[in-house]
Design a protein around this motif. Structure first.
Motif, PDB file in Angstrom:
ATOM      1  N   PRO A   1     -25.479 -13.394 153.177  1.00  0.00           N
ATOM      2  CA  PRO A   1     -25.731 -14.828 153.080  1.00  0.00           C
ATOM      3  C   PRO A   1     -27.216 -15.141 153.112  1.00  0.00           C
ATOM      4  N   PHE A   2     -27.579 -16.215 152.471  1.00  0.00           N
ATOM      5  CA  PHE A   2     -28.939 -16.736 152.536  1.00  0.00           C
ATOM      6  C   PHE A   2     -29.034 -17.519 153.836  1.00  0.00           C
ATOM      7  N   ARG A   3     -29.945 -17.127 154.710  1.00  0.00           N
ATOM      8  CA  ARG A   3     -29.978 -17.678 156.067  1.00  0.00           C
ATOM      9  C   ARG A   3     -31.081 -18.734 156.181  1.00  0.00           C
ATOM     10  N   ILE A   4     -30.671 -19.935 156.598  1.00  0.00           N
ATOM     11  CA  ILE A   4     -31.591 -21.060 156.790  1.00  0.00           C
ATOM     12  C   ILE A   4     -31.763 -21.315 158.274  1.00  0.00           C
ATOM     13  N   GLY A   5     -33.001 -21.378 158.724  1.00  0.00           N
ATOM     14  CA  GLY A   5     -33.289 -21.752 160.101  1.00  0.00           C
ATOM     15  C   GLY A   5     -33.790 -23.181 160.164  1.00  0.00           C
ATOM     16  N   LEU A   6     -33.036 -24.057 160.785  1.00  0.00           N
ATOM     17  CA  LEU A   6     -33.412 -25.466 160.905  1.00  0.00           C
ATOM     18  C   LEU A   6     -34.057 -25.716 162.260  1.00  0.00           C
TER      19      LEU A   6
ATOM     20  N   SER B   1     -21.286 -24.725 151.140  1.00  0.00           N
ATOM     21  CA  SER B   1     -22.186 -23.729 151.736  1.00  0.00           C
ATOM     22  C   SER B   1     -22.530 -22.592 150.777  1.00  0.00           C
ATOM     23  N   THR B   2     -22.652 -22.945 149.499  1.00  0.00           N
ATOM     24  CA  THR B   2     -23.024 -21.969 148.474  1.00  0.00           C
ATOM     25  C   THR B   2     -24.101 -22.583 147.585  1.00  0.00           C
ATOM     26  N   LEU B   3     -25.271 -21.950 147.533  1.00  0.00           N
ATOM     27  CA  LEU B   3     -26.388 -22.462 146.740  1.00  0.00           C
ATOM     28  C   LEU B   3     -26.831 -21.408 145.736  1.00  0.00           C
ATOM     29  N   GLY B   4     -26.811 -21.755 144.471  1.00  0.00           N
ATOM     30  CA  GLY B   4     -27.235 -20.817 143.437  1.00  0.00           C
ATOM     31  C   GLY B   4     -26.430 -19.531 143.436  1.00  0.00           C
TER      32      GLY B   4
ATOM     33  N   LYS C   1     -23.909 -17.519 149.303  1.00  0.00           N
ATOM     34  CA  LYS C   1     -23.389 -18.148 150.505  1.00  0.00           C
ATOM     35  C   LYS C   1     -24.538 -18.421 151.467  1.00  0.00           C
ATOM     36  N   VAL C   2     -24.429 -19.514 152.191  1.00  0.00           N
ATOM     37  CA  VAL C   2     -25.501 -19.931 153.087  1.00  0.00           C
ATOM     38  C   VAL C   2     -25.023 -19.912 154.524  1.00  0.00           C
TER      39      VAL C   2
END
Length: 413
Positions: A31-36, A64-67, A70-71
């Motif tokens: 998954p592509f991991r985003i830290g907020l 929860s899927t971008l390009g 999975k995110v």
């Protein structure tokens, strides 16, 4: 013997492939991991919660899927202070191994982590408005799809001088970086257009009561406010209680009358004018979806903090799509982010300048009561507003960053 060797070799290759293929599949499926980095406690918490809601709204819309990736979202509460921002940035990068950071909220938080972001070469999409990370000390690992501190204040000053015909104004904002930069930008444009700032007031961020400061406003025909978080509520209530509502017009930056605050305001907000990069009444298709989803899922009016995170999600989606889902090369990710140009966002069309800051519309709104509810009605739109306003960028950055004392206030009384 020949047959045996071939059989053994074939078996060895098959065994190697059996080990390699799962690893390859896992890498491709990672998954592509985003830290907020956001704020959930203290006077800035209202904006921080909106940030999380805005990003969650976008990710839900996209499953929860971008390009094609999975995110996974990791949220960290900075506490709204520089030390907390540094700690949480380190945690999401070094422990959680995020691919990108979103946030933080406050200018002083961004200033506290900008060197770390540069050192770790981790892409960051900022809500925080700290001017210099996209001006004199450009951080190549940051883009900002919201606004610098002064970007909307330039516009508000132009409108106050040219359309409202105000001549003598007071400014009041919290005594921290975001307030300093907003007021500096407003003062510069307002006085260049013939106005005078005759009073500058600086309550602390945690001021329990704004009454002593409002009492110092004096003889003016307008007030500019740069309050953020929940402080706009306290200020306008005190302002109204002192009988100044309707006598001296209130203007403000994008946090002063954010749409998300309107449910908490009463008649004290009616008539106030604000300049912002996002307005809930904007007519783009994405904004219609965004406003409806925020109302349905959170029973709130969409505001600039939440819109900023929704747009950040759009930028990530566009960058990942451009890279065909391959995000291991962080330099390529940053290049893709800076090249993003979108026509349909909740704030309208956006692109980024050479320093990674957004160029987009800024809206002037008047707070009104319609059908028993408070709304911000857009009364003028400024298109393609740059962080440098109408100034030459090369000349702009030769001047000091906007601060408590720059530009110098020559007309104080």
């Amino acid at each position: 013997m020949t047959i045996q060797r071939r059989t053994i070799l074939k078996g060895a290759l098959a065994s190697t492939a059996a080990v390699a293929m799962p690893n390859l599949v896992r890498a491709q499926a990672a998954p592509f991991r985003i830290g907020l980095l956001t704020v959930k406690t203290g006077p800035l918490a209202q904006g921080g919660i909106q940030m999380e809601q805005g990003l969650a709204t976008f990710l839900k819309e996209k499953n929860s899927t971008l390009g094609g990736r999975k995110v996974e979202l990791i949220t960290a509460d900075t506490g709204g202070n520089p030390a907390g921002a540094r700690t949480k940035a380190q945690e999401v990068v070094e422990r959680d191994k995020v691919d990108i950071i979103l946030g933080p909220l406050a200018a002083f938080e961004l200033l506290a982590i900008t060197d770390y972001v540069r050192q770790k070469q981790i892409p960051l999409i900022s809500v925080a408005a700290a001017e210099d990370v996209t001006q004199r000390n450009v951080n190549p690992w940051i883009i900002r799809p919201t606004a610098t501190s002064g970007q909307c204040s330039h516009v508000m000053a132009d409108y106050a001088a040219k359309e409202m015909k105000l001549k003598r104004m007071a400014t009041i904002s919290e005594d921290f970086a975001f307030g300093h930069e907003q007021v500096g930008a407003f003062l510069r444009v307002f006085e260049e257009n013939g106005g005078k700032i005759v009073k500058k007031l600086w309550p602390p961020l945690n001021a329990p009561d704004f009454t002593p400061f409002i009492a110092q406003i004096g003889q003016v025909d307008g007030v500019f406010t740069g309050f953020a978080g929940s402080n706009p509520l306290k200020f306008l209530r005190a302002y109204s209680d002192l009988g100044l509502k309707g006598q001296i017009p209130i203007t403000g930056g994008w946090t002063a009358l954010d749409d998300a605050l309107l449910k908490s305001f009463g008649d004290e907000a009616v008539g106030a004018i604000s300049a912002t990069y996002y307005t809930a009444d904007h007519g783009t298709e994405s904004n219609k979806r965004f406003v409806a989803a925020m109302a349905k899922d959170y029973d709130v009016i969409a505001g600039a903090y939440s819109a900023g995170m929704y747009i950040a999600g759009q930028c990530i989606e566009a960058a990942i799509a451009k890279l065909d889902g391959k995000t291991d090369d962080k330099t390529a990710v940053m290049a893709a982010l800076k090249a993003v140009s979108l026509t349909d966002t909740p704030r309208g069309p956006i692109s980024f300048d050479q320093n990674g800051n957004v160029v987009g519309e800024v809206f002037i709104r008047r707070c009104e009561r319609q059908g028993g509810k408070l709304v911000n009605k857009t009364i003028k739109t400024y298109e393609k507003v740059s962080q440098f306003w109408t100034y030459d960028p090369a000349e702009f950055v030769k001047q000091p960053v906007y601060s408590r004392d720059y530009p110098p206030a020559k007309n104080l009384q």
